[in-house]
Scaffold this active site. Structure first.
Site, PDB file in Angstrom:
ATOM      1  CG  LEU A 123      -1.903  -1.122   1.414  1.00  0.00           C
ATOM      2  CD1 LEU A 123      -2.667  -0.954   2.728  1.00  0.00           C
ATOM      3  CD2 LEU A 123      -2.863  -1.195   0.252  1.00  0.00           C
ATOM      4  CG  ASP A 124       0.142   4.652  -2.517  1.00  0.00           C
ATOM      5  OD1 ASP A 124       1.036   4.075  -3.157  1.00  0.00           O
ATOM      6  OD2 ASP A 124      -0.865   5.153  -3.050  1.00  0.00           O
ATOM      7  NE  ARG A 125       6.557   7.498   4.929  1.00  0.00           N
ATOM      8  CZ  ARG A 125       7.866   7.557   5.128  1.00  0.00           C
ATOM      9  NH1 ARG A 125       8.684   7.380   4.107  1.00  0.00           N
ATOM     10  NH2 ARG A 125       8.360   7.771   6.328  1.00  0.00           N
TER      11      ARG A 125
END
Length: 341
Positions: A123-125
């Protein structure tokens, strides 16, 4: 030669900056923007998160949502990377300046489970939610194939800017609808991209929900199901609908994000996107032959409760009527019945 210079200089070095100016096609993968593998899974990620003297970045255990013999689903908090990399930076005691950053999910998961793990997707940060991990090297490819199959479903919840109206149409009236719009990947190549959306409820600007606080924000709750796994796919498709995700510094509204961070409690690196439900099909001939995934015979269906900071923003910034209006769909499609307990 360019790759060697970039590896030595790091993201802050002159060689890296020169490569940025030269264009995305000349920047190696290790320095590309943190990817959101919303559909297709990435390759396995090696474990490398210790300091030069064996010291580890301090962290809290990560919740384990479900676990089998060869797999586990972890609840990723928002604002931490899935793994350390040269792009996000590697903190080393006695070398790096300032306090250590929050530990990556890979390190937290390894220490929580007490063994080496591989991330099956990322997942994105800034995003939060469930992340599938492999506990057995031999099961990784089978889990990746299951996640990439057409029968797999990943349901995200997003809080976006906008009331849910676009060009005079209320998007909520569409129910589930499909956005099929090609987008460029991190290398500038155009790729097909398909996402299913459902707008649940929205509100316009108005008086504050709490006396003495800032006024009510214009925002909407949205469900998203990516059918392909392109770079920042959900984020870019929602921006194309004029409803960017709150906290999205790449594809959203800078002024709106600044206002939410300054006056509404949105954390600096937070993106209000949450992977709420992960559904994988039963093992089948199409992918199980590649490796034994170890998934249950009936497949996998795991819900990840909203992160606490996301819940707090909904409770303080979204009208209770909007939440009640969204309740049925959140329970049915995202498995978030706990939001209303």
């Amino acid at each position: 030669m360019l790759l060697m210079l970039l590896m030595r200089s790091g993201p802050g070095g002159r060689a890296y900056q020169a490569a940025q100016l030269a264009g995305p096609r000349q920047i190696p993968r290790m320095f590309a923007e943190t990817r959101s593998f919303e559909g297709a899974p990435p390759p396995s990620v090696p474990v490398d998160d210790e300091g030069e003297e064996g010291e580890r970045i301090p962290h809290e255990p990560v919740p384990v949502l479900a676990r089998g013999a060869t797999w586990a689903v972890l609840a990723k908090p928002g604002g931490i990377p899935c793994h350390e990399s040269d792009y996000v930076g590697r903190w080393r005691p006695g070398v790096s300046q300032g306090p250590p950053p929050p530990a990556a999910l890979l390190q937290r998961g390894r220490d929580t489970l007490g063994q080496r793990i591989n991330l099956v997707h990322r997942l994105d940060r800034g995003a939060s939610g469930g992340v599938l991990c492999s506990l057995d090297e031999g099961a990784t490819s089978g889990l990746q194939a299951a996640l990439a199959s057409e029968a797999a479903v990943k349901t995200y919840v997003a809080l976006v800017r906008g009331s849910g109206e676009m060009y005079g149409e209320f998007l909520r009236d569409r129910g589930w609808f499909t956005v099929d719009r090609s987008i460029k990947n991190e290398k500038g190549r155009v790729k097909n991209a398909t996402t299913e959306f459902m707008f649940l409820g929205g509100q316009d600007e108005g008086p504050s929900l709490v006396s003495g606080e800032v006024g009510r924000a214009r925002c909407s709750l949205v469900l998203a199901r990516p059918k392909t796994g392109r770079w920042h796919q959900i984020r870019r498709h929602l921006n194309g609908l004029n409803h960017p995700i709150l906290g999205d510094s790449s594809h959203g509204s800078t002024a709106t994000n600044r206002e939410w961070r300054a006056a509404r409690g949105l954390r600096g690196e937070r993106l209000l996107l949450h992977l709420a439900r992960l559904q994988l099909p039963p093992p089948g001939k199409s992918w199980a032959a590649r490796a034994s995934s170890g998934l249950p015979p009936g497949g996998l269906d795991v819900a990840c409760p909203l992160a606490e900071d996301f819940r707090e923003l909904l409770e303080t910034q979204v009208d209770p009527g909007v939440l009640e209006e969204s309740r049925g769909a959140l329970e049915e499609h995202a498995g978030l019945a706990d939001l209303f307990l």
